[in-house]
Design a protein around this motif. Sequence first.
Motif, PDB file in Angstrom:
ATOM      1  N   HIS A   8       0.844  -1.202   0.000  1.00 19.62           N
ATOM      2  CA  HIS A   8       0.000   0.000   0.000  1.00 19.62           C
ATOM      3  C   HIS A   8       0.874   1.245   0.000  1.00 19.62           C
ATOM      4  O   HIS A   8       1.798   1.363   0.804  1.00 19.62           O
ATOM      5  N   PRO A   9       0.627   2.191  -0.905  1.00 20.53           N
ATOM      6  CA  PRO A   9       1.514   3.341  -1.046  1.00 20.53           C
ATOM      7  C   PRO A   9       1.430   4.337   0.113  1.00 20.53           C
ATOM      8  O   PRO A   9       2.312   5.175   0.253  1.00 20.53           O
ATOM      9  N   ASP A  10       0.369   4.322   0.887  1.00 24.41           N
ATOM     10  CA  ASP A  10       0.229   5.288   1.974  1.00 24.41           C
ATOM     11  C   ASP A  10       0.048   4.537   3.282  1.00 24.41           C
ATOM     12  O   ASP A  10      -1.034   4.499   3.851  1.00 24.41           O
ATOM     13  N   ARG A  11       1.121   3.926   3.730  1.00 18.54           N
ATOM     14  CA  ARG A  11       1.057   3.096   4.934  1.00 18.54           C
ATOM     15  C   ARG A  11       0.677   3.917   6.168  1.00 18.54           C
ATOM     16  O   ARG A  11      -0.050   3.445   7.024  1.00 18.54           O
ATOM     17  N   ARG A  12       1.176   5.146   6.260  1.00 17.14           N
ATOM     18  CA  ARG A  12       0.866   5.978   7.434  1.00 17.14           C
ATOM     19  C   ARG A  12      -0.638   6.213   7.555  1.00 17.14           C
ATOM     20  O   ARG A  12      -1.215   6.065   8.634  1.00 17.14           O
ATOM     21  N   SER A  13      -1.282   6.565   6.462  1.00 16.99           N
ATOM     22  CA  SER A  13      -2.719   6.820   6.516  1.00 16.99           C
ATOM     23  C   SER A  13      -3.493   5.558   6.859  1.00 16.99           C
ATOM     24  O   SER A  13      -4.466   5.604   7.621  1.00 16.99           O
ATOM     25  N   GLY A  30      -6.916   1.969  26.166  1.00  9.59           N
ATOM     26  CA  GLY A  30      -7.138   0.544  25.952  1.00  9.59           C
ATOM     27  C   GLY A  30      -6.468  -0.019  24.713  1.00  9.59           C
ATOM     28  O   GLY A  30      -6.673  -1.189  24.367  1.00  9.59           O
ATOM     29  N   VAL A  31      -5.659   0.805  24.047  1.00 10.81           N
ATOM     30  CA  VAL A  31      -5.017   0.384  22.798  1.00 10.81           C
ATOM     31  C   VAL A  31      -3.507   0.552  22.915  1.00 10.81           C
ATOM     32  O   VAL A  31      -3.018   1.582  23.388  1.00 10.81           O
ATOM     33  N   GLY A  32      -2.764  -0.468  22.507  1.00 18.58           N
ATOM     34  CA  GLY A  32      -1.312  -0.396  22.465  1.00 18.58           C
ATOM     35  C   GLY A  32      -0.793  -0.491  21.046  1.00 18.58           C
ATOM     36  O   GLY A  32      -1.533  -0.829  20.112  1.00 18.58           O
ATOM     37  N   ILE A  33       0.485  -0.205  20.878  1.00 21.62           N
ATOM     38  CA  ILE A  33       1.094  -0.291  19.548  1.00 21.62           C
ATOM     39  C   ILE A  33       0.943  -1.684  18.969  1.00 21.62           C
ATOM     40  O   ILE A  33       0.681  -1.865  17.769  1.00 21.62           O
ATOM     41  N   ASN A  34       1.091  -2.711  19.809  1.00 18.62           N
ATOM     42  CA  ASN A  34       0.963  -4.083  19.307  1.00 18.62           C
ATOM     43  C   ASN A  34      -0.451  -4.377  18.820  1.00 18.62           C
ATOM     44  O   ASN A  34      -0.638  -5.173  17.892  1.00 18.62           O
ATOM     45  N   GLY A  41      -1.720  -6.377  10.517  1.00 18.84           N
ATOM     46  CA  GLY A  41      -1.059  -7.555   9.992  1.00 18.84           C
ATOM     47  C   GLY A  41       0.439  -7.392   9.882  1.00 18.84           C
ATOM     48  O   GLY A  41       1.083  -8.029   9.032  1.00 18.84           O
ATOM     49  N   ILE A  42       1.016  -6.536  10.744  1.00 20.59           N
ATOM     50  CA  ILE A  42       2.459  -6.326  10.742  1.00 20.59           C
ATOM     51  C   ILE A  42       2.960  -6.436  12.178  1.00 20.59           C
ATOM     52  O   ILE A  42       2.182  -6.658  13.111  1.00 20.59           O
ATOM     53  N   THR A  43       4.234  -6.272  12.392  1.00 15.99           N
ATOM     54  CA  THR A  43       4.810  -6.351  13.732  1.00 15.99           C
ATOM     55  C   THR A  43       4.817  -4.983  14.397  1.00 15.99           C
ATOM     56  O   THR A  43       4.758  -3.946  13.719  1.00 15.99           O
ATOM     57  N   GLY A  44       4.939  -4.986  15.722  1.00 17.87           N
ATOM     58  CA  GLY A  44       5.009  -3.735  16.461  1.00 17.87           C
ATOM     59  C   GLY A  44       6.134  -2.834  16.004  1.00 17.87           C
ATOM     60  O   GLY A  44       5.911  -1.632  15.743  1.00 17.87           O
ATOM     61  N   PRO A  45       7.359  -3.349  15.868  1.00 14.63           N
ATOM     62  CA  PRO A  45       8.453  -2.485  15.402  1.00 14.63           C
ATOM     63  C   PRO A  45       8.193  -1.839  14.051  1.00 14.63           C
ATOM     64  O   PRO A  45       8.675  -0.736  13.779  1.00 14.63           O
ATOM     65  N   ALA A  46       7.412  -2.516  13.200  1.00 15.47           N
ATOM     66  CA  ALA A  46       7.122  -1.935  11.882  1.00 15.47           C
ATOM     67  C   ALA A  46       6.289  -0.664  12.002  1.00 15.47           C
ATOM     68  O   ALA A  46       6.402   0.253  11.170  1.00 15.47           O
ATOM     69  N   VAL A  47       5.442  -0.596  13.042  1.00 14.44           N
ATOM     70  CA  VAL A  47       4.639   0.615  13.249  1.00 14.44           C
ATOM     71  C   VAL A  47       5.552   1.803  13.534  1.00 14.44           C
ATOM     72  O   VAL A  47       5.311   2.928  13.066  1.00 14.44           O
ATOM     73  N   TYR A  48       6.636   1.556  14.290  1.00 15.39           N
ATOM     74  CA  TYR A  48       7.539   2.645  14.683  1.00 15.39           C
ATOM     75  C   TYR A  48       8.337   3.204  13.501  1.00 15.39           C
ATOM     76  O   TYR A  48       8.973   4.251  13.628  1.00 15.39           O
ATOM     77  N   ASP A  53       5.078   6.991  18.329  1.00 18.95           N
ATOM     78  CA  ASP A  53       4.301   6.322  19.356  1.00 18.95           C
ATOM     79  C   ASP A  53       2.825   6.479  19.016  1.00 18.95           C
ATOM     80  O   ASP A  53       2.476   7.092  18.003  1.00 18.95           O
ATOM     81  N   LYS A  54       1.952   5.923  19.869  1.00 19.78           N
ATOM     82  CA  LYS A  54       0.520   5.991  19.535  1.00 19.78           C
ATOM     83  C   LYS A  54      -0.020   7.408  19.690  1.00 19.78           C
ATOM     84  O   LYS A  54      -1.013   7.775  19.055  1.00 19.78           O
TER      85      LYS A  54
END
Length: 392
Positions: A8-13, A30-34, A41-48, A53-54
């Motif tokens: 997907h070209p706009d992963r941030r959005s 009630g929500v964490g990065i994980n 469908g990705i890993t926590g480090p990939a979000v960073y 942060d959230k």
Amino acid sequence: MPSISRRHPDRRSQLAGLAAELFRARGYHGVGINDIAAAAGITGPAVYRHFADKQAILAYVLLGGVQEMEDATAAALSTLRRPDGAEVDRLLRGIAESSVERRDVAALWRWEGRHLAPEDQREIGRRSTALLTSWAKELMALRPDLGPEDAELLCWAALSVFGSVSVHRTAVARKRFAELLAELARRVLHVRLPSEASPEGPVPGGLGVLSRREQLLSAAAELFHRRGFHAVSMEDIGAAAGIAGPSVYRHFASKAALLSAIARRAADRLLLDAERVRLASADEVEALRGLIDSYVRVLTGSVELAVSFSTDALTYTTEEGAELLRIQRDYVSQWVALLGAARPALNAREAKITVHAALTIANDLSRTRRVNQRASLAAELRVLMAAVLDLG
């Protein structure tokens, strides 16, 4: 919940959209990065790789919502040659359509915006104020009888009409939904504000001092109102009431128990007043006016009602939250039934949307710093709510 395609070209959005759904469903705490990563469908480090942060994710979502409203306003104002009703209607319709399309963003700002970093809160506040200033300028050109402060008040009230879509899930066809919101905002902008504060009656004197339990409830309500529930400790509440923190537990088992007592008392006051109004009214319009008087009196008389509305529902226990929600729905349903009888052209869903818009105006303006110190605020809230309900 859909996951994010790796291409997907706009992963941030996409991440932000999934996070917004989770924040809305579970609350910010009630929500964490994980959790966000799992939904994507990705890993926590990939979000960073995309967000620090959230909190940064929440800021991305809410600043995007402000940008959309700025764009809608700029598009409408760019066509203005002179201030006339048709051009203002175009602006209202554009903002209404955006509100219906992105009601999730409005909900996040209303319930989770306090979790933003201070600099992001200031940025949203600055841009929102600039937006309201541009609206007020156009309104004053259309209505020369208004001064800057009165025009700003009416524009804040109109913004509350659009934001009211965040406090309920009732929906009608999108076109009709936008038309209805635009009409309600139009009524607000045409309101003739009272020139003087209406007398609220003398404040009765008292004997002695409040009981320790009442002192704790009052102290907790004020602290929750100023700082938010999560930023206040039992030690803070005890200190505000003049006792040691551990002594608070003699009266309340937990901070959540204090909050529940505050919310329940505010709800009971509204229900008792609603019953009194219903029994004393000759017709539906009189009853609605009585409910408006009652609601404004409870809302402006203490911070209890504001605290119960501004705290995450997940803060309550399941049983307490369900009971408070039932009480709230019963209360709103009384307004809806009366409005439906007084305005039979509205169907039940449209009546509910209208009632929520009126209540949201009162809730928002009573805690908006730029307007809540006005001497005539209580009288103005009554007039604005009556205008939204079209009571004449």
